[in-house]
Design an enzyme around this catalytic site. Structure first.
Site, PDB file in Angstrom:
ATOM      1  N   ASP A   1       0.838  -1.196   0.000  1.00 32.06           N
ATOM      2  CA  ASP A   1       0.000   0.000   0.000  1.00 32.06           C
ATOM      3  C   ASP A   1       0.875   1.249   0.000  1.00 32.06           C
ATOM      4  O   ASP A   1       2.004   1.248   0.501  1.00 32.06           O
ATOM      5  CB  ASP A   1      -0.889   0.025   1.244  1.00 32.06           C
ATOM      6  CG  ASP A   1      -1.885  -1.119   1.283  1.00 32.06           C
ATOM      7  OD1 ASP A   1      -2.124  -1.738   0.222  1.00 32.06           O
ATOM      8  OD2 ASP A   1      -2.407  -1.404   2.377  1.00 32.06           O
ATOM      9  N   LYS A   2       0.313   2.328  -0.515  1.00 26.80           N
ATOM     10  CA  LYS A   2       1.034   3.598  -0.583  1.00 26.80           C
ATOM     11  C   LYS A   2       1.629   3.992   0.763  1.00 26.80           C
ATOM     12  O   LYS A   2       2.780   4.419   0.845  1.00 26.80           O
ATOM     13  CB  LYS A   2       0.093   4.694  -1.088  1.00 26.80           C
ATOM     14  CG  LYS A   2       0.714   6.088  -1.112  1.00 26.80           C
ATOM     15  CD  LYS A   2      -0.280   7.124  -1.602  1.00 26.80           C
ATOM     16  CE  LYS A   2       0.331   8.522  -1.569  1.00 26.80           C
ATOM     17  NZ  LYS A   2      -0.626   9.557  -2.042  1.00 26.80           N
TER      18      LYS A   2
END
Length: 229
Positions: free
Chosen positions: A57-58
């Protein structure tokens, strides 16, 4: 973005880098900067840059595996799909679990097709299983330092499982209370990875130090900056 200084492992087949938090691994539908934009730094003499073997995930930091060419990526894809790659995550969660370790076996499905990749517990969803153990906690039980080991690779798996257990990850803007502008960043870190890339040889292992934004929370939970058991 300097990725050379974040290189944890390099061989002829793959690279492992320490992904910084807050950077998307690839360009989304809305465009914008991504980690892939800097992969040309990591060619090391090959005609093409490496490519992602999986995703983080970012807002998640830590160990990210890249394949250096097509055959390596195919091998890595099979290893990830079959669950043979060991993954260890560190997180600071809100609240305190009952007990010191356990396993979450909770299928996951899409929350809403219009909300992208947001997920929710769903008895009709895909199987999802995560082991956890407590590594420390704050004296007031407000925060707990947990090691997570996912045995499946569902989107947002650890984040949804932690929320479902009643102890969401600190700073989670989707599944926790980190929705305010002044909230802490996501306290989830891909601590270690173990990749059995070549049969008959020991797995390739890499460990990433926790990012700066997690260190105060970890320290409140008793972490002293040393490796945990």
């Amino acid at each position: 973005m300097d990725l050379l200084s974040r290189l944890l492992h390099r061989d002829g087949l793959m690279l492992i880098i320490d992904k910084p938090a807050g950077v998307a691994v690839h360009r989304g539908p809305k465009g914008g900067a991504s980690l892939e934009d800097a992969f040309d730094q990591l060619r090391f003499g090959l005609p093409r840059p490496p490519a992602l073997a999986h995703r983080l995930d970012k807002d998640t930091s830590g160990c990210l595996v890249l394949g250096r060419h097509r055959k390596a990526l195919e091998r890595l894809g099979r290893l990830f799909k079959s669950g043979r790659i060991g993954k260890t995550y560190w997180a600071v969660v809100e609240g305190a679990p009952v007990g010191q370790e356990g396993e979450i076996d909770l299928p996951l499905g899409r929350l809403d097709a219009t909300r992208g990749w947001w997920m929710r517990p769903d008895p009709l969803g895909l199987p999802a299983r995560t082991s956890w153990r407590v590594l420390g906690g704050s004296p007031d039980n407000a925060l707990t330092f947990i090691e997570f080991t996912p045995h499946t690779g569902r989107t947002h798996q650890i984040r949804v499982h932690a929320q479902a257990m009643g102890w969401p990850i600190l700073g989670d803007p989707i599944y926790g209370s980190g929705r305010r502008e002044d909230s802490a960043p996501l306290h989830l870190h891909a601590r270690a990875v173990s990749v059995p890339m070549q049969d008959g040889k020991p797995p390739v292992e890499a460990v990433a130090a926790p990012p700066e934004h997690m260190r105060a929370g970890l320290a409140r939970c008793g972490w002293n900056g040393e490796a945990q058991p």
